[in-house]
Structures are given as C-alpha cells and as structure tokens.
Design a protein around this motif. Structure first.
Motif, PDB file in Angstrom:
ATOM      1  N   ASP A 275       0.832  -1.211   0.000  1.00 10.18           N
ATOM      2  CA  ASP A 275       0.000   0.000   0.000  1.00 10.18           C
ATOM      3  C   ASP A 275       0.867   1.263   0.000  1.00 10.18           C
ATOM      4  OD1 ASP A 275      -2.423   1.232  -0.211  1.00 10.18           O
ATOM      5  OD2 ASP A 275      -2.944   1.109   1.911  1.00 10.18           O
TER       6      ASP A 275
ATOM      7  N   ILE B 234       1.517   4.086  -1.844  1.00 13.97           N
ATOM      8  CA  ILE B 234       0.910   4.838  -2.933  1.00 13.97           C
ATOM      9  C   ILE B 234       1.896   5.812  -3.557  1.00 13.97           C
ATOM     10  CG2 ILE B 234      -0.042   6.636  -1.423  1.00 13.97           C
ATOM     11  CD1 ILE B 234      -1.917   5.084  -4.364  1.00 13.97           C
TER      12      ILE B 234
ATOM     13  N   LYS C 182      -7.726   0.919  -1.712  1.00 15.02           N
ATOM     14  CA  LYS C 182      -8.560   1.699  -2.627  1.00 15.02           C
ATOM     15  C   LYS C 182      -7.787   2.791  -3.362  1.00 15.02           C
ATOM     16  CE  LYS C 182     -12.683   0.905   0.192  1.00 15.02           C
ATOM     17  NZ  LYS C 182     -13.781   1.543   0.962  1.00 15.02           N
ATOM     18  N   GLU C 183      -6.864   3.457  -2.687  1.00 20.68           N
ATOM     19  CA  GLU C 183      -6.092   4.499  -3.373  1.00 20.68           C
ATOM     20  C   GLU C 183      -5.268   3.902  -4.505  1.00 20.68           C
ATOM     21  OE1 GLU C 183      -4.356   7.974  -1.146  1.00 20.68           O
ATOM     22  OE2 GLU C 183      -4.677   6.618   0.551  1.00 20.68           O
ATOM     23  N   CYS C 184      -4.719   2.735  -4.277  1.00 17.59           N
ATOM     24  CA  CYS C 184      -3.965   2.045  -5.326  1.00 17.59           C
ATOM     25  C   CYS C 184      -4.882   1.702  -6.501  1.00 17.59           C
ATOM     26  CB  CYS C 184      -3.309   0.778  -4.791  1.00 17.59           C
ATOM     27  SG  CYS C 184      -1.974   1.054  -3.607  1.00 17.59           S
TER      28      CYS C 184
ATOM     29  N   HIS D 297      -7.602   3.278  -7.544  1.00 15.09           N
ATOM     30  CA  HIS D 297      -7.905   4.477  -8.333  1.00 15.09           C
ATOM     31  C   HIS D 297      -6.688   4.958  -9.124  1.00 15.09           C
ATOM     32  CE1 HIS D 297     -11.965   5.016  -6.848  1.00 15.09           C
ATOM     33  NE2 HIS D 297     -11.541   4.832  -5.608  1.00 15.09           N
TER      34      HIS D 297
END
Length: 436
Positions: free
Chosen positions: A19, A21, A53-55, A57
């Motif tokens: 994770d 980012i 989730k950030e990954c 998007h």
C-alpha cells in the motif's frame, strides 16, 4: 531464479501489496500496469483483493486493464465482488465499459477498410440453443438472424438480443452499424416493436442504471468459464454401418465436409463467498422457475445493497506471497465450485460458401455487444479445417451450447440505403437496453 530476483521483479505489485501509494505513483511512469506476477495477478488484482482503494484508483487512472484474467480465470471485477466494496465495484464496472469502448474505437479504422473491400451481401444464420442440464433445453431460445452489408454499413435483424444463465431478452431487434458515421452514431439498436432506438455507447449509462447493474452483480454468483483448445483435433466424421466413408452432406445449398471436434475442455468456476444464505436461496428459486418455463421479472429492490464487511486483514508478507508455489489466500476466503467438461461438437466446412472466414470475422466484430456473437467469433478464430463453417456447435455458457447454421449467403447489388437509417418515427430511449 534467485529469491531476490523474484521479489524485485514486480515493483508495481510490491508497492500495491505494501500500500505504498507514493512509490507506486512514481513507478507507474516506468512499468506496465498490465504485467502479471507469478500467480497471474496484475497490480490491479492485488489492489482490489487487499482493499487498497487508493492504489485501485491510481492504477485505473493509468489505464490498468479491468478485463484481464488471472490463472484461475478471475478479473479484478470478480475480486471486487468478493471483497464487496460497492464503490470499488461501481468504479471498476464503469472503467470496464470505458475500456471496451476504447478498444472498439481503436479497431474501427481497420474494420471499416475491411468492410469497404467486401462485396455487398445478405447473410442468414440460425441459432439453436441447448443445454445438458435437465429441463433447460426445452425452454431455451432459437433465432434466425438476418444480416445485410452495404459499403461500410451492416444491419443485423434478430429476435434475441442477449441472454445469461437465468434470463434473456427477446423482441424484434435491429443492430445498425454505420462505418461512415461519427463514433456516437456508429452503432444503433432499434426496438421495432416499441419503435424506439438507443445509441450503443459505454459512457452514457445513467447512474441509476449503473447502480442496478452493481446490485445484480453483488447478488449473483461470480462465474468464469474458459475454453481450453490446446489439444483440439478435427477428425473427419464417418457414415455407414459396414462400408465406412467420410460424411459429406449439403447444409442448405452448400455441400460440406463434416468433422468431429475433439479435445475442447470447458472449465467453469463459481464463487459465492460474497453471498448470504438468502441470496443463494433466491438464486436457486430463480433457476427452478426458469426450468419450469416461467418468465423472470427484473429486480424489484429499490434499496441498493450495502457494502460487505471487509475480509480480515492480510497477514502474509510480500516475500511470502511472491515466493509461494501455490496462490496464497490473501482476500476473503473463497467458496468455489469447479466443473470440467469435455465439449464434443460437430462442424461442417464448405468450400463453396461465397465468403471467407476472415470476412465473417469482420462482420462479427461489429456486433460483439451481443455476447453469443462474441462467442461465435472466438470459436471461428480457431484454426479450422479448409472451407467455411456453415454449421457448427459452440459453447456459449458453462451449461449452454449453440448450434449455428448458415442458411443463406447472397451477393446483392441493390440493398436499399434506408435499411441503415433510423426510421423517422422512432424515438430515442437511451436506456432501452441496459446491458449494452
């Protein structure tokens, strides 16, 4: 390969796993987000499975493919359904439609050139669907499909627009492809009974339509089916009890050589770890209703399904994941049922058919929004015996196959241009066919 080489070979995957980012953002300028690791997962697969989730998007913004399958046949969307976060599912579904449209647009110039070189013609084929599931075959649809081709335009008249395991859409339907039109008007669907039309575009779906599609996905089994054709063999079919000879018969007006197709393996997998007991019972009742010939209504729920409680956090390390000989369990514990079936089929090849297989593939490319035509195209792309496949059996769904018969093919010089226009009294309904 040394352990360090393997752990360092997939920097995007490692960033997603951890994770990280910020590092992922920098590395996406150098590495391909479509690359698969030793287990067949892309970075997007891992981001979805782990709930990062950030990954997710960030990868989607860099065009990570949504349709790519891992070794088990699962796409990132499949894994999103298992994880159960509604917003992630909707985001992936929207991106999938966008990427499908982009792919179609990229192929369009080459397709238009091929169509312009093909003579104008009329093509007629019949679909007969069948199943090895008891009682299902008797209520499966059949359809005679009529195709007109003039210049770079194609019109397909059909009574069957599409179907899945538990439902299909019937009607008096026409697909119109105009190669010379702007992309927004290139593919039109007419409902000739309701006298309405819809432009087929992957970016015009309303928010409510998308939400309903997410609901259907979240309440259904996750399915994947692959057709293994590596050991496929075509053997001449024989006829006669005592004096055996190669089977040769006419299909319509076309003399054809018949072959037995051997070695096709259909592998299907079904997952339901995301479903409640109530979902499973409801789906079972729907299948039973279908087997009795009852028509299924659309979803009656007006309240959208909530996201699932996330699965337990992943406690294995990147090194443990990437060095594992088997695919480690890093998401929700799978409830998976596998089925492997040998698909036996017959195919009739005629060297007297007026067009070539390549011409058929170009025509089918236009109507890939209809899933059964996409399956036909996939099968015809195999290395077939000499001639044109005037009659063939193809697997369409894990439990359903189709016999396709090309009944007629004529070159025609005076096909009316009006066939490829929207009738003036038809009104636009952008949501008539929500699955397109």
């Amino acid at each position: 390969m040394m352990a360090d080489d393997i752990t360092n070979r997939y920097p995007l995957h490692e960033c997603v796993f951890d994770d990280d980012i910020r590092r992922l953002s920098g590395l996406l300028r150098q590495y391909d987000p479509a690359e698969k690791d030793v287990h067949g997962n892309t970075p997007l697969h891992l981001a979805v499975i782990l709930g990062h989730k950030e990954c997710v998007h960030l990868l989607l913004n860099h065009h990570a493919p949504v349709k790519t399958k891992n070794r088990q046949g699962w796409t990132p969307l499949s894994e999103a359904l298992s994880y159960g976060d509604r917003q992630t599912i909707k985001c992936l579904l929207r991106k999938l439609k966008s990427q499908s449209k982009e792919m179609l647009e990229s192929k369009r110039p080459e397709l238009i050139e091929a169509l312009s070189e093909l003579v104008d013609l009329y093509l007629e084929l019949k679909w007969d669907f069948q199943s090895w599931v008891p009682l299902v075959s008797r209520i499966l649809p059949s359809d005679v499909c009529k195709i007109h081709k003039k210049g770079t335009s194609i019109r397909v008249d059909t009574t069957l627009i599409d179907f899945s395991d538990m439902r299909w859409q019937r009607g008096n339907i026409s697909f119109i492809f105009n190669g010379s039109a702007k992309s927004r008007n290139a593919l039109i669907v007419l409902d000739n009974d309701q006298r309405v039309f819809q432009r087929v575009s992957y970016d015009q779906e309303s928010e409510s339509e998308l939400e309903e599609e997410v609901d259907i996905l979240m309440s259904s089994d996750i399915l994947t089916a692959t057709m293994s054709t590596k050991p496929i063999v075509f053997c001449r079919a024989q006829t006669g009890w005592i004096f055996r000879e190669d089977r040769r018969e006419s299909v319509g007006i076309f003399p054809a050589d018949f072959y037995l197709v051997q070695g096709i393996i259909i592998e299907s997998r079904k997952r339901r770890e995301h479903l409640s007991d109530e979902d499973i019972q409801r789906n079972k009742a729907a299948v039973e209703s279908l087997s009795k010939g009852e028509v299924l209504d659309g979803m009656s729920e007006t309240v959208y399904r909530a996201s699932l409680t996330p699965p337990p956090p992943c406690h294995i390390t990147w090194q443990e994941y990437i060095m594992s000989d088997t695919v480690p369990s890093i998401g929700r514990q799978q409830i998976c049922k596998e089925n492997r079936k040998c698909f036996k089929a017959t195919i009739a090849m005629s060297e007297d058919f007026p067009i070539q297989v390549a011409d058929l593939l170009n025509v089918l490319e236009v109507i890939t929004p209809m899933k059964h035509f996409a399956k036909l195209r996939e099968f015809v792309e195999l290395k077939l015996p000499p001639g044109f496949p005037v009659k063939l059996d193809i697997p369409v769904l894990p439990t359903i196959s189709a016999r396709v018969t090309f009944q007629d093919c004529q070159f025609r010089e005076n096909i009316p241009t009006s066939l490829f226009r929207i009738p003036p009294d038809y009104k636009e309904d952008p949501y008539r066919f929500p699955d397109l």
